[in-house]
Design an enzyme around this catalytic site. Structure first.
Site, mmCIF file in Angstrom:
data_model
loop_
_atom_site.group_PDB
_atom_site.id
_atom_site.type_symbol
_atom_site.label_atom_id
_atom_site.label_comp_id
_atom_site.label_asym_id
_atom_site.label_seq_id
_atom_site.Cartn_x
_atom_site.Cartn_y
_atom_site.Cartn_z
ATOM 1 N N ASN A 155 9.315 -7.114 20.843
ATOM 2 C CA ASN A 155 8.925 -7.699 19.552
ATOM 3 C C ASN A 155 9.738 -9.006 19.176
ATOM 4 O O ASN A 155 9.173 -9.679 18.409
ATOM 5 C CB ASN A 155 9.359 -6.658 18.292
ATOM 6 N N ARG A 163 20.409 -12.959 22.668
ATOM 7 C CA ARG A 163 21.501 -12.491 22.030
ATOM 8 C C ARG A 163 22.326 -11.623 22.855
ATOM 9 O O ARG A 163 23.560 -11.189 22.431
ATOM 10 C CB ARG A 163 20.894 -11.374 20.732
ATOM 11 N N LYS A 178 16.028 -6.728 32.245
ATOM 12 C CA LYS A 178 14.999 -5.850 32.367
ATOM 13 C C LYS A 178 14.051 -6.186 30.955
ATOM 14 O O LYS A 178 14.460 -5.262 29.965
ATOM 15 C CB LYS A 178 15.187 -4.581 32.728
ATOM 16 N N PRO A 179 13.529 -7.306 31.053
ATOM 17 C CA PRO A 179 12.535 -7.199 29.940
ATOM 18 C C PRO A 179 11.177 -6.296 29.563
ATOM 19 O O PRO A 179 11.049 -5.555 30.624
ATOM 20 C CB PRO A 179 11.839 -8.668 29.874
ATOM 21 N N GLY A 232 15.966 -1.362 21.719
ATOM 22 C CA GLY A 232 14.665 -0.583 21.677
ATOM 23 C C GLY A 232 14.850 0.550 20.848
ATOM 24 O O GLY A 232 15.537 0.803 19.854
ATOM 25 N N GLU A 254 21.112 -1.042 20.299
ATOM 26 C CA GLU A 254 20.507 -1.657 19.069
ATOM 27 C C GLU A 254 19.432 -1.085 19.167
ATOM 28 O O GLU A 254 18.392 -1.031 19.675
ATOM 29 C CB GLU A 254 20.327 -2.996 19.219
ATOM 30 N N LEU A 255 19.161 0.131 18.090
ATOM 31 C CA LEU A 255 17.931 1.017 18.133
ATOM 32 C C LEU A 255 17.026 0.890 16.787
ATOM 33 O O LEU A 255 17.254 -0.201 16.411
ATOM 34 C CB LEU A 255 18.467 2.461 18.336
ATOM 35 N N CYS A 288 12.646 -4.300 13.674
ATOM 36 C CA CYS A 288 13.777 -3.233 13.527
ATOM 37 C C CYS A 288 14.207 -3.251 12.010
ATOM 38 O O CYS A 288 14.592 -2.207 11.375
ATOM 39 C CB CYS A 288 14.809 -3.224 14.468
ATOM 40 N N GLU A 385 9.480 4.729 11.723
ATOM 41 C CA GLU A 385 9.368 3.363 11.821
ATOM 42 C C GLU A 385 8.001 3.184 11.834
ATOM 43 O O GLU A 385 7.145 3.524 12.822
ATOM 44 C CB GLU A 385 10.050 2.786 13.197
ATOM 45 N N SER A 445 19.108 -11.540 9.364
ATOM 46 C CA SER A 445 19.741 -11.878 11.010
ATOM 47 C C SER A 445 20.075 -13.242 10.800
ATOM 48 O O SER A 445 19.578 -14.280 10.361
ATOM 49 C CB SER A 445 18.311 -12.079 11.567
HETATM 50 P P1 NAD Z 1 11.273 0.969 23.775
HETATM 51 O O1 NAD Z 1 12.469 1.741 23.447
HETATM 52 O O2 NAD Z 1 9.859 1.730 24.068
HETATM 53 O O3 NAD Z 1 11.505 -0.105 25.016
HETATM 54 C C1 NAD Z 1 12.324 -1.010 24.953
HETATM 55 C C2 NAD Z 1 12.890 -1.366 26.617
HETATM 56 O O4 NAD Z 1 13.361 -0.176 27.266
HETATM 57 C C3 NAD Z 1 11.813 -1.770 27.247
HETATM 58 O O5 NAD Z 1 12.136 -2.970 28.146
HETATM 59 C C4 NAD Z 1 11.102 -0.824 28.029
HETATM 60 O O6 NAD Z 1 10.662 -1.153 29.052
HETATM 61 C C5 NAD Z 1 12.422 -0.149 28.520
HETATM 62 N N1 NAD Z 1 12.180 1.327 28.659
HETATM 63 C C6 NAD Z 1 11.611 2.219 28.137
HETATM 64 N N2 NAD Z 1 11.710 3.411 28.741
HETATM 65 C C7 NAD Z 1 12.789 3.352 29.546
HETATM 66 C C8 NAD Z 1 13.603 4.123 30.548
HETATM 67 N N3 NAD Z 1 13.343 5.635 30.360
HETATM 68 N N4 NAD Z 1 14.652 3.753 30.775
HETATM 69 C C9 NAD Z 1 14.910 2.418 31.051
HETATM 70 N N5 NAD Z 1 14.379 1.619 29.968
HETATM 71 C C10 NAD Z 1 13.204 2.085 29.340
HETATM 72 O O7 NAD Z 1 11.225 -0.175 22.566
HETATM 73 P P2 NAD Z 1 9.994 -1.160 22.338
HETATM 74 O O8 NAD Z 1 8.749 -0.500 21.839
HETATM 75 O O9 NAD Z 1 9.989 -1.989 23.239
HETATM 76 O O10 NAD Z 1 10.670 -2.175 20.831
HETATM 77 C C11 NAD Z 1 10.486 -1.427 19.548
HETATM 78 C C12 NAD Z 1 11.788 -0.684 19.289
HETATM 79 O O11 NAD Z 1 12.998 -1.484 19.450
HETATM 80 C C13 NAD Z 1 11.747 -0.216 17.857
HETATM 81 O O12 NAD Z 1 12.220 1.117 17.791
HETATM 82 C C14 NAD Z 1 12.650 -1.178 17.281
HETATM 83 O O13 NAD Z 1 13.294 -1.001 15.852
HETATM 84 C C15 NAD Z 1 13.542 -1.453 18.393
HETATM 85 N N6 NAD Z 1 14.331 -2.753 18.041
HETATM 86 C C16 NAD Z 1 15.682 -2.729 17.557
HETATM 87 C C17 NAD Z 1 16.410 -3.936 17.291
HETATM 88 C C18 NAD Z 1 17.890 -3.708 16.830
HETATM 89 O O14 NAD Z 1 18.533 -4.556 17.055
HETATM 90 N N7 NAD Z 1 18.194 -2.594 16.426
HETATM 91 C C19 NAD Z 1 15.761 -5.059 17.539
HETATM 92 C C20 NAD Z 1 14.389 -5.209 17.902
HETATM 93 C C21 NAD Z 1 13.809 -3.859 18.314
#
Ligand code: NAD
Length: 481
Positions: A155, A163, A178-179, A232, A254-255, A288, A385, A445
């Site tokens: 996102n 960051r 790992k993006p 994530g 950061e969830l 998020c 969310e 932010s």
């Molecule tokens: P996601 O958890 O699906 O994926 C995040 C990252 O993790 C990706 O790079 C993905 O490829 C990787 N990933 C997925 N499964 C994995 C596994 N089993 N092992 C290792 N890596 C794995 O999240 P998303 O859909 O990419 O992003 C949206 C989420 O991120 C939302 O919940 C949002 O709130 C959160 N977010 C939090 C912050 C914060 O600062 N707190 C900022 C931005 C986004």
């Protein structure tokens, strides 16, 4: 890219662009059309080990590099990113879908982490004190935590990377990023910026990989890796915390969030509407920090709902890359389906969509800006969310009820409150169970501030002085002199 820097689509390991070990590649789409825009190398477990090897080779020399030199490289990365801002913004818009204005805002925010941490790199603090017994001195040192695995979401594909990379490099760590597979091109562009700024080979490695579970797990089980910083979803965060437990790896998490947005009757309503639009609609709601639930004091709820609906209905929806667009598409079909299911569920339970409530009839992954009123308290849209352009409104009668509703979630990232009474604003801020509060502001932010959550929204902080501490270990030396 048009500025002459090349568009990287391979893995970036040890300072070189390399194909995946098994030759695998995956497609990246434009969310505005669903068309493929690039094919990117799909890293394997063996590639991940090669990235750890490269990070290990670079670790000693980078930790020994003078803080001033590390600072100047980061400062140069800020300058280059600023020079290339338009190209990078267009790339973000193309692979993520967000409107150009949002993408430009992200590039400025992302670059600022390089500048902020170039300044922090030379402000390392330790301590020397006398033991209470008087027998010896206590010397406290801070040392780089070591090789870091950084996992980022789609996102904010630039800012979530910088960051982490900014403070890690300032602290003297080497990293493997790992993006997210939806947005690897921006992460690879960051590698290009850092290489051109003078970051030595192996200090920053970028590993796009669709088999993210296997690749990240392999790195977390390599004893050379000492840190995981993840941004994530809470769901994946829980999995990675368990993985990290096997080697007791230092973690920053950061969830997800579920931000409440409170509006009291004494608030400046114009300001509250402006703040609501920013808190809800930055990135089309894919943040998020997005306001997920609006709680409005009952005496002004009708007017607030009407005015918010008017503003939402007036937004221009279209491809992010078009200058006139205010709301771009969501990132992919799954994202649209999730938002749609939450809205339909709420409407079936009795909510009314006063504007929007569906998908526009056009190709790409769009969802109409939506305002829901009369949302029942137990509707899933208030618990999950949304990650889309949907604003559910609920009314409250008094401060205690507002706080109870705001805190009734396992998340605790950010909460917003609008009130004309500063004492009430600070009192409510203290009662929020959240890592951050927007008090009469819809945007929190800031690279100079500690960003992060409590409860199931995370562990650790990014940004500010605190953000660098996440990449440092404390060592204490008992000295007799
Ligand atoms: P996601 O958890 O699906 O994926 C995040 C990252 O993790 C990706 O790079 C993905 O490829 C990787 N990933 C997925 N499964 C994995 C596994 N089993 N092992 C290792 N890596 C794995 O999240 P998303 O859909 O990419 O992003 C949206 C989420 O991120 C939302 O919940 C949002 O709130 C959160 N977010 C939090 C912050 C914060 O600062 N707190 C900022 C931005 C986004």
């Amino acid at each position: 890219m048009a500025d002459g820097s090349e568009l990287l689509t391979d893995l970036y390991i040890g300072g070189k662009a390399v194909p995946a070990g098994d030759g695998g590649r995956f497609d990246v789409q434009d969310p505005a059309t669903g068309q493929v825009i690039a094919s990117v190398a799909d890293g394997t477990v063996e590639d991940a080990m090669a990235a750890v090897d490269a990070a290990e080779r670079a670790a000693g020399p980078w930790a020994a590099t003078a803080p001033r030199e590390r600072a100047e490289i980061l400062r140069e990365a800020f300058e280059l990113m600023t020079e290339r801002s338009e190209e990078i913004a267009r790339l973000i818009s193309l692979e993520n879908g967000k409107a150009l204005a949002d993408a430009r805002g992200e590039v400025a925010y992302a670059a600022e982490f390089f500048r902020w941490y170039s300044e922090e790199a030379v402000r390392g603090a330790g301590a020397v004190t006398t033991a209470p017994s008087g027998a010896n001195r206590i010397v406290v040192l801070h040392r780089p935590v070591g090789i870091c695995v950084l996992v980022t979401p789609w996102n904010f594909p630039a800012a979530m990377a910088t960051r982490k990379i900014g403070p890690a490099l300032a602290a003297g760590c080497t990293v493997i990023l790992k993006p997210a597979s939806d947005t690897p091109l921006t992460a690879l562009a960051m590698a290009g910026v850092l290489a051109d700024a003078g970051v030595p080979p192996g200090v920053v490695n970028v590993l796009p990989a669709r088999r993210s579970g296997a690749v990240v797990s392999a790195m977390l089980h390599d004893p050379r890796v000492r840190k995981l910083s993840f941004t994530g979803s809470t769901e994946v965060g829980r999995v990675l915390l368990r993985e990290a437990a096997d080697q007791v790896i230092n973690t920053s998490m950061e969830l997800g969030g579920n931000a409440p947005f409170l509006v009291f009757a004494d608030a400046d309503l114009d300001a509250a509407i402006e703040g609501a639009m920013v808190a809800k609609m930055r990135n089309a709601g894919e943040a998020c920090t997005a306001a997920n639930r609006f709680y409005v004091e009952s005496s002004i709820a009708g007017e607030f709902g009407r005015r918010l609906a008017e503003r939402m209905a007036a937004l221009t929806v279209g491809p992010g890359t078009e200058e006139s667009t205010q709301v771009g598409p969501l990132v992919n079909q799954d994202a649209v389906d999730k938002v749609d299911a939450l809205v339909r569920g709420a409407v079936e339970q009795g909510a009314e969509a006063v504007v929007g409530g569906g998908r526009p009839d056009r190709p790409g992954y769009y969802y109409d800006p939506t305002v829901l009123v009369d949302v029942p308290a137990d509707a899933p849209i208030l618990r999950e969310e949304i990650f889309g352009p949907v604003a559910p409104i609920v009314t409250f009668e008094d401060e205690d009820e507002a706080i109870r509703l705001a805190n009734a979630t396992e998340f605790g990232l950010v909460a917003y409150v609008y009130t004309g009474d500063l004492a009430r604003g600070l009192r409510v801020s203290e009662r929020f169970e959240s890592g951050m509060v927007g008090l009469n502001r819809g945007l929190v932010s800031d690279p100079a501030a500690p960003f992060g959550g409590v409860k199931q929204s995370g562990i650790g902080r990014e940004g500010g002085h605190e953000g660098m501490l996440d990449y440092l270990e404390t060592q204490y030396v008992a000295v007799q002199w």
